[in-house]
Design a protein around this motif. Structure first.
Motif, PDB file in Angstrom:
ATOM      1  N   LEU A 186      -4.593   4.841  -4.179  1.00 30.24           N
ATOM      2  CA  LEU A 186      -3.527   4.471  -5.110  1.00 30.24           C
ATOM      3  C   LEU A 186      -3.799   3.095  -5.721  1.00 30.24           C
ATOM      4  CD1 LEU A 186      -0.768   5.216  -6.324  1.00 30.24           C
ATOM      5  CD2 LEU A 186       0.282   4.140  -4.332  1.00 30.24           C
ATOM      6  N   ARG A 187      -4.223   2.169  -4.880  1.00 29.67           N
ATOM      7  CA  ARG A 187      -4.516   0.815  -5.357  1.00 29.67           C
ATOM      8  C   ARG A 187      -5.666   0.840  -6.375  1.00 29.67           C
ATOM      9  NH1 ARG A 187      -5.991  -1.633  -0.675  1.00 29.67           N
ATOM     10  NH2 ARG A 187      -3.816  -1.766  -0.065  1.00 29.67           N
ATOM     11  N   GLU A 188      -6.704   1.550  -6.045  1.00 22.72           N
ATOM     12  CA  GLU A 188      -7.847   1.637  -6.964  1.00 22.72           C
ATOM     13  C   GLU A 188      -7.432   2.291  -8.277  1.00 22.72           C
ATOM     14  OE1 GLU A 188     -11.015   3.665  -4.993  1.00 22.72           O
ATOM     15  OE2 GLU A 188     -11.201   2.128  -3.440  1.00 22.72           O
ATOM     16  N   GLY A 189      -6.615   3.337  -8.180  1.00 22.96           N
ATOM     17  CA  GLY A 189      -6.154   4.013  -9.397  1.00 22.96           C
ATOM     18  C   GLY A 189      -5.307   3.107 -10.265  1.00 22.96           C
ATOM     19  N   LEU A 190      -4.440   2.327  -9.646  1.00 18.22           N
ATOM     20  CA  LEU A 190      -3.582   1.423 -10.417  1.00 18.22           C
ATOM     21  C   LEU A 190      -4.392   0.318 -11.065  1.00 18.22           C
ATOM     22  CD1 LEU A 190      -0.442   1.051  -8.134  1.00 18.22           C
ATOM     23  CD2 LEU A 190      -0.587   2.205 -10.342  1.00 18.22           C
ATOM     24  N   PHE A 191      -5.327  -0.277 -10.326  1.00 12.33           N
ATOM     25  CA  PHE A 191      -6.109  -1.373 -10.896  1.00 12.33           C
ATOM     26  C   PHE A 191      -7.058  -0.882 -11.985  1.00 12.33           C
ATOM     27  CE2 PHE A 191      -5.151  -3.797  -6.885  1.00 12.33           C
ATOM     28  CZ  PHE A 191      -4.381  -4.748  -7.526  1.00 12.33           C
ATOM     29  N   GLU A 192      -7.548   0.335 -11.891  1.00 13.09           N
ATOM     30  CA  GLU A 192      -8.391   0.883 -12.946  1.00 13.09           C
ATOM     31  C   GLU A 192      -7.585   1.069 -14.221  1.00 13.09           C
ATOM     32  OE1 GLU A 192     -10.451   4.409 -11.756  1.00 13.09           O
ATOM     33  OE2 GLU A 192     -11.479   3.395 -10.127  1.00 13.09           O
ATOM     34  N   ARG A 193      -6.346   1.512 -14.091  1.00 18.83           N
ATOM     35  CA  ARG A 193      -5.492   1.685 -15.251  1.00 18.83           C
ATOM     36  C   ARG A 193      -5.167   0.339 -15.899  1.00 18.83           C
ATOM     37  NH1 ARG A 193      -1.085   6.199 -13.396  1.00 18.83           N
ATOM     38  NH2 ARG A 193      -2.591   7.878 -13.145  1.00 18.83           N
ATOM     39  N   VAL A 194      -4.875  -0.647 -15.058  1.00 21.08           N
ATOM     40  CA  VAL A 194      -4.552  -1.959 -15.593  1.00 21.08           C
ATOM     41  C   VAL A 194      -5.769  -2.541 -16.279  1.00 21.08           C
ATOM     42  CG1 VAL A 194      -3.964  -4.332 -14.934  1.00 21.08           C
ATOM     43  CG2 VAL A 194      -2.712  -2.413 -13.939  1.00 21.08           C
ATOM     44  N   GLY A 195      -6.950  -2.352 -15.725  1.00 24.64           N
ATOM     45  CA  GLY A 195      -8.187  -2.840 -16.331  1.00 24.64           C
ATOM     46  C   GLY A 195      -8.473  -2.163 -17.655  1.00 24.64           C
ATOM     47  N   ARG A 196      -8.162  -0.922 -17.790  1.00 20.55           N
ATOM     48  CA  ARG A 196      -8.401  -0.202 -19.024  1.00 20.55           C
ATOM     49  C   ARG A 196      -7.439  -0.635 -20.131  1.00 20.55           C
ATOM     50  NH1 ARG A 196      -8.529   5.830 -16.747  1.00 20.55           N
ATOM     51  NH2 ARG A 196     -10.193   5.521 -15.235  1.00 20.55           N
ATOM     52  N   GLN A 197      -6.226  -0.984 -19.736  1.00 17.73           N
ATOM     53  CA  GLN A 197      -5.226  -1.368 -20.723  1.00 17.73           C
ATOM     54  C   GLN A 197      -5.514  -2.741 -21.301  1.00 17.73           C
ATOM     55  OE1 GLN A 197      -1.443  -1.034 -18.802  1.00 17.73           O
ATOM     56  NE2 GLN A 197      -1.439   1.209 -18.869  1.00 17.73           N
ATOM     57  N   LEU A 211      -2.930   7.439   5.756  1.00 17.76           N
ATOM     58  CA  LEU A 211      -2.085   6.630   4.872  1.00 17.76           C
ATOM     59  C   LEU A 211      -2.873   5.480   4.249  1.00 17.76           C
ATOM     60  CD1 LEU A 211       1.279   6.440   6.825  1.00 17.76           C
ATOM     61  CD2 LEU A 211       0.854   7.586   4.646  1.00 17.76           C
ATOM     62  N   GLU A 212      -3.711   4.834   5.070  1.00 16.71           N
ATOM     63  CA  GLU A 212      -4.525   3.746   4.529  1.00 16.71           C
ATOM     64  C   GLU A 212      -5.440   4.256   3.428  1.00 16.71           C
ATOM     65  OE1 GLU A 212      -6.422   2.243   8.039  1.00 16.71           O
ATOM     66  OE2 GLU A 212      -4.871   0.724   8.372  1.00 16.71           O
ATOM     67  N   GLY A 213      -6.020   5.429   3.646  1.00 18.33           N
ATOM     68  CA  GLY A 213      -6.870   6.017   2.617  1.00 18.33           C
ATOM     69  C   GLY A 213      -6.104   6.322   1.349  1.00 18.33           C
ATOM     70  N   LEU A 214      -4.898   6.858   1.507  1.00 21.80           N
ATOM     71  CA  LEU A 214      -4.075   7.141   0.335  1.00 21.80           C
ATOM     72  C   LEU A 214      -3.698   5.856  -0.407  1.00 21.80           C
ATOM     73  CD1 LEU A 214      -1.690   9.909   1.738  1.00 21.80           C
ATOM     74  CD2 LEU A 214      -3.514  10.197   0.048  1.00 21.80           C
ATOM     75  N   LEU A 215      -3.343   4.822   0.351  1.00 18.53           N
ATOM     76  CA  LEU A 215      -2.987   3.546  -0.278  1.00 18.53           C
ATOM     77  C   LEU A 215      -4.187   2.933  -0.993  1.00 18.53           C
ATOM     78  CD1 LEU A 215      -0.633   1.893   2.359  1.00 18.53           C
ATOM     79  CD2 LEU A 215      -0.029   2.740   0.087  1.00 18.53           C
ATOM     80  N   ASP A 216      -5.363   3.026  -0.377  1.00 18.10           N
ATOM     81  CA  ASP A 216      -6.569   2.503  -1.043  1.00 18.10           C
ATOM     82  C   ASP A 216      -6.819   3.253  -2.351  1.00 18.10           C
ATOM     83  OD1 ASP A 216      -7.004   0.632   0.904  1.00 18.10           O
ATOM     84  OD2 ASP A 216      -8.500   1.824   2.001  1.00 18.10           O
TER      85      ASP A 216
END
Length: 95
Positions: A83-94, A76-81
């Motif tokens: 997910l977090r990285e994926g979300l922050f990469e998207r926010v950074g790109r926008q 679960l921790e790996g999945l959350l990490d």
């Protein structure tokens, strides 16, 4: 022998007989208690062995379950990490 002496001796013999009978009864009761105590000791030893066996089994099952929970939590921790990285990469790109 005088009647008084015979009566005194008779009472003495009767008291001795009562005392002997009482001592024999007490001995039988003590032997019965010793037998019961030996039986209780055997039962306690058996119960102690059963309890130790159950505790060892419970300890082993608990360790297995904790190890399983640790693995699931790590996943679960790996999945959350991720997910977090994926979300922050998207926010950074926008931005």
């Amino acid at each position: 022998m005088t009647p008084e002496l015979v009566a005194i001796l008779g009472v003495g013999v009767a008291l001795l007989a009562v005392q002997v009978a009482s001592a024999q009864r007490t001995d039988r009761r003590i032997e019965g208690l010793e037998t019961r105590i030996a039986g209780l000791e055997a039962r306690m030893a058996s119960l102690e062995q059963q309890l130790e066996s159950r505790m060892a089994s419970l300890e082993q099952r608990l360790e297995t379950r904790i190890a399983s929970l640790e693995q699931r939590l790590a996943r679960l921790e790996g999945l959350l990490d991720g997910l977090r990285e994926g979300l922050f990469e998207r926010v950074g790109r926008q931005n």
